[in-house]
Design a protein around this motif. Structure first.
Motif, mmCIF file in Angstrom:
data_model
loop_
_atom_site.group_PDB
_atom_site.id
_atom_site.type_symbol
_atom_site.label_atom_id
_atom_site.label_comp_id
_atom_site.label_asym_id
_atom_site.label_seq_id
_atom_site.Cartn_x
_atom_site.Cartn_y
_atom_site.Cartn_z
ATOM 1 N N GLN A 79 0.875 -1.164 0.000
ATOM 2 C CA GLN A 79 0.000 0.000 0.000
ATOM 3 C C GLN A 79 0.914 1.215 0.000
ATOM 4 O O GLN A 79 1.845 1.285 0.790
ATOM 5 N N ARG A 80 0.641 2.167 -0.883
ATOM 6 C CA ARG A 80 1.488 3.352 -1.029
ATOM 7 C C ARG A 80 0.662 4.600 -0.726
ATOM 8 O O ARG A 80 -0.456 4.752 -1.224
ATOM 9 N N ALA A 81 1.229 5.498 0.079
ATOM 10 C CA ALA A 81 0.563 6.776 0.349
ATOM 11 C C ALA A 81 0.402 7.532 -0.967
ATOM 12 O O ALA A 81 1.310 7.543 -1.799
ATOM 13 N N ASP A 82 -0.747 8.157 -1.141
ATOM 14 C CA ASP A 82 -1.050 8.856 -2.393
ATOM 15 C C ASP A 82 -0.340 10.193 -2.530
ATOM 16 O O ASP A 82 -0.427 10.815 -3.588
ATOM 17 N N VAL A 83 0.338 10.629 -1.472
ATOM 18 C CA VAL A 83 1.090 11.883 -1.513
ATOM 19 C C VAL A 83 2.500 11.622 -0.991
ATOM 20 O O VAL A 83 2.750 10.633 -0.301
ATOM 21 N N PHE A 84 3.411 12.519 -1.340
ATOM 22 C CA PHE A 84 4.732 12.452 -0.741
ATOM 23 C C PHE A 84 4.630 12.808 0.731
ATOM 24 O O PHE A 84 3.750 13.563 1.142
ATOM 25 N N VAL A 85 5.544 12.264 1.529
ATOM 26 C CA VAL A 85 5.586 12.568 2.961
ATOM 27 C C VAL A 85 6.930 13.184 3.291
ATOM 28 O O VAL A 85 7.894 13.032 2.553
ATOM 29 N N THR A 86 6.985 13.882 4.406
ATOM 30 C CA THR A 86 8.252 14.431 4.881
ATOM 31 C C THR A 86 9.022 13.342 5.621
ATOM 32 O O THR A 86 8.439 12.340 6.064
ATOM 33 N N LEU A 87 10.303 13.545 5.788
ATOM 34 C CA LEU A 87 11.095 12.591 6.559
ATOM 35 C C LEU A 87 10.630 12.555 8.009
ATOM 36 O O LEU A 87 10.579 11.488 8.614
ATOM 37 N N ASP A 88 10.239 13.699 8.575
ATOM 38 C CA ASP A 88 9.729 13.716 9.950
ATOM 39 C C ASP A 88 8.485 12.848 10.087
ATOM 40 O O ASP A 88 8.350 12.085 11.047
ATOM 41 N N ASP A 89 7.550 12.973 9.129
ATOM 42 C CA ASP A 89 6.335 12.157 9.188
ATOM 43 C C ASP A 89 6.649 10.675 8.996
ATOM 44 O O ASP A 89 6.050 9.815 9.643
ATOM 45 N N ALA A 90 7.583 10.371 8.106
ATOM 46 C CA ALA A 90 7.980 8.978 7.903
ATOM 47 C C ALA A 90 8.599 8.409 9.179
ATOM 48 O O ALA A 90 8.287 7.280 9.581
ATOM 49 N N ARG A 91 9.450 9.187 9.816
ATOM 50 C CA ARG A 91 10.083 8.741 11.067
ATOM 51 C C ARG A 91 9.016 8.486 12.138
ATOM 52 O O ARG A 91 9.081 7.489 12.864
ATOM 53 N N ARG A 92 8.021 9.369 12.247
ATOM 54 C CA ARG A 92 6.929 9.163 13.216
ATOM 55 C C ARG A 92 6.175 7.871 12.901
ATOM 56 O O ARG A 92 5.838 7.102 13.810
ATOM 57 N N ALA A 93 5.902 7.613 11.612
ATOM 58 C CA ALA A 93 5.197 6.388 11.220
ATOM 59 C C ALA A 93 6.030 5.153 11.567
ATOM 60 O O ALA A 93 5.500 4.152 12.065
ATOM 61 N N PHE A 94 7.344 5.213 11.320
ATOM 62 C CA PHE A 94 8.222 4.089 11.664
ATOM 63 C C PHE A 94 8.171 3.807 13.165
ATOM 64 O O PHE A 94 8.122 2.645 13.580
ATOM 65 N N LYS A 95 8.198 4.849 13.981
ATOM 66 C CA LYS A 95 8.186 4.645 15.431
ATOM 67 C C LYS A 95 6.860 4.039 15.886
ATOM 68 O O LYS A 95 6.841 3.151 16.748
#
Length: 119
Positions: A79-95
């Protein structure tokens, strides 16, 4: 659980602090994968291009654009997000993924993305 990136050392059983320390700037390369199993993971890939959409994203967010995807066991595709994300948001999702919290999936609209190549 395992954190793998393009350029940083692989981390077995990463903590949230490990994720914060690893997914910063461009020191880890252009991708990162956090996996529970080979069939249950979250991943990001850098989507930077020398074009106007990238420049606009950088100007608006201060971050390169990142592609965020996840895969769950027995699914036919990522599943792929339909928009680009920031590195900060990606890091929050990983955590959150690391802690078992799936609330990050509510942040975006997702579309199936089949990465497999027919041979």
């Amino acid at each position: 659980m395992k954190l793998t990136t393009e350029d940083a050392a692989e981390i077995e059983s990463p903590s949230e602090d490990d994720i914060d320390a690893t997914l910063v700037g461009d020191s880890f390369g252009s991708f990162a994968i956090l996996e529970r199993t080979p069939d249950d993971y979250i991943q990001i890939g850098n989507a930077w291009q020398p074009d106007d959409p990238t420049r606009a994203f950088l100007a608006k967010t201060g971050s390169d654009p990142w592609i965020l995807e996840y895969h769950i066991p027995n699914a036919d595709c990522n599943q792929r997000a339909d928009v680009f994300v920031t590195l900060d948001d990606a890091r929050r999702a990983f955590k959150l993924f690391c802690s078992g919290d799936v609330s990050w999936r509510d942040w975006y609209t997702w579309s199936p993305w089949d990465w497999r190549v027919d041979r």
